[in-house]
Design an enzyme around this catalytic site. Structure first.
Site, mmCIF file in Angstrom:
data_model
loop_
_atom_site.group_PDB
_atom_site.id
_atom_site.type_symbol
_atom_site.label_atom_id
_atom_site.label_comp_id
_atom_site.label_asym_id
_atom_site.label_seq_id
_atom_site.Cartn_x
_atom_site.Cartn_y
_atom_site.Cartn_z
ATOM 1 N N MET A 97 -21.949 1.736 12.828
ATOM 2 C CA MET A 97 -20.801 2.265 12.098
ATOM 3 C C MET A 97 -21.291 3.137 10.954
ATOM 4 O O MET A 97 -22.039 2.675 10.089
ATOM 5 C CB MET A 97 -19.966 1.108 11.541
ATOM 6 N N ILE A 155 -23.688 -6.991 10.588
ATOM 7 C CA ILE A 155 -24.958 -6.738 9.898
ATOM 8 C C ILE A 155 -24.754 -5.697 8.811
ATOM 9 O O ILE A 155 -24.229 -4.605 9.076
ATOM 10 C CB ILE A 155 -26.025 -6.248 10.888
ATOM 11 N N GLY A 185 -21.761 1.764 5.570
ATOM 12 C CA GLY A 185 -22.452 1.838 6.863
ATOM 13 C C GLY A 185 -23.075 0.522 7.293
ATOM 14 O O GLY A 185 -23.686 -0.169 6.497
ATOM 15 N N SER A 186 -22.938 0.200 8.555
ATOM 16 C CA SER A 186 -23.394 -1.104 9.018
ATOM 17 C C SER A 186 -23.420 -1.136 10.539
ATOM 18 O O SER A 186 -23.318 -0.102 11.191
ATOM 19 C CB SER A 186 -22.467 -2.201 8.461
ATOM 20 N N ARG A 187 -23.526 -2.356 11.104
ATOM 21 C CA ARG A 187 -23.678 -2.495 12.546
ATOM 22 C C ARG A 187 -23.119 -3.836 13.004
ATOM 23 O O ARG A 187 -23.132 -4.815 12.248
ATOM 24 C CB ARG A 187 -25.176 -2.417 12.879
#
Length: 216
Positions: A97, A155, A185-187
């Protein structure tokens, strides 16, 4: 429509913008400087509003589908060893993301929450190979009759400083509904049973609550 996790940030950004616009109108006489500051401040407010948007999406419930938990780009599809909960091989599908994506997390399937745990950690960039094991993260396992246990992991990235997770052990959750939020921002990693039919490809854009990630 905005996510409830953005209420404080949106309020503060709106107050800040109003103060800057008022001060520049009253204390800066040079038009180009005034306009530059005001436009930059309005852009900042727009970015905050854009980040916390929460588009209304109604998932089509299907026990044979795993749907995307977040908006973003599919960056990993591979067989891996999952060491925290299953301690065996699983099919990992990861969605990255960016800051401009919707950051609402949605349940990828309906079922019973069997496991939910928060892990403090580092803030490596979200696409780093060790981010799944070393970054701040939450691990959630949802179980249903079709897939058995499915794990998804929120995450944090280099910019993400807060993960919100609503899943609690023993809850019955509904596919596509609000499961949490990740700031900046991440995942999100999905760990599925081996043999699950994957319906996405690398670099494909996924839409949370809509895109069918896998089928049984």
């Amino acid at each position: 429509m905005f996510h409830k996790e953005g209420t404080q940030s949106i309020l503060l950004a709106t107050i800040f913008t109003a103060i800057v616009l008022l001060l520049t109108d009253n204390f800066i006489d040079t038009n180009w400087i005034k306009m530059t500051i005001q436009l930059a401040t309005l852009l900042f407010l727009i970015i905050i509003l854009q980040f916390f948007r929460n588009p209304k999406r109604i998932a089509i419930l299907n026990e044979n589908h795993i749907i995307a938990p977040v908006d973003g780009k599919v960056v990993v599809i591979e067989e891996v060893f999952e060491s925290e909960y299953f301690k065996d091989k699983r099919l990992q599908i990861s969605i990255f993301m960016s800051p401009i994506n919707v950051h609402v997390t949605r349940y990828p399937l309906s079922g019973l929450v069997k496991f939910s745990k928060y892990h403090p950690g580092k803030f490596l960039v979200a696409w780093h190979p060790k981010a799944s094991e070393e970054n701040e993260r939450t691990t959630i396992v949802v179980e249903n009759k079709t897939f058995g246990a499915v794990l998804y992991r929120q995450i944090a990235g280099a910019l993400a400083k807060r993960i919100v997770n609503y899943a609690q052990e023993g809850m019955q959750v509904i596919q596509g509904t609000d499961a949490g939020f990740i700031k900046f921002g991440s995942r999100v990693d999905l760990f599925l049973p081996l043999g699950t039919q994957v319906n996405v490809v690398l670099n494909q854009k996924a839409i949370g609550g809509k895109t069918i990630i896998a089928t049984k």
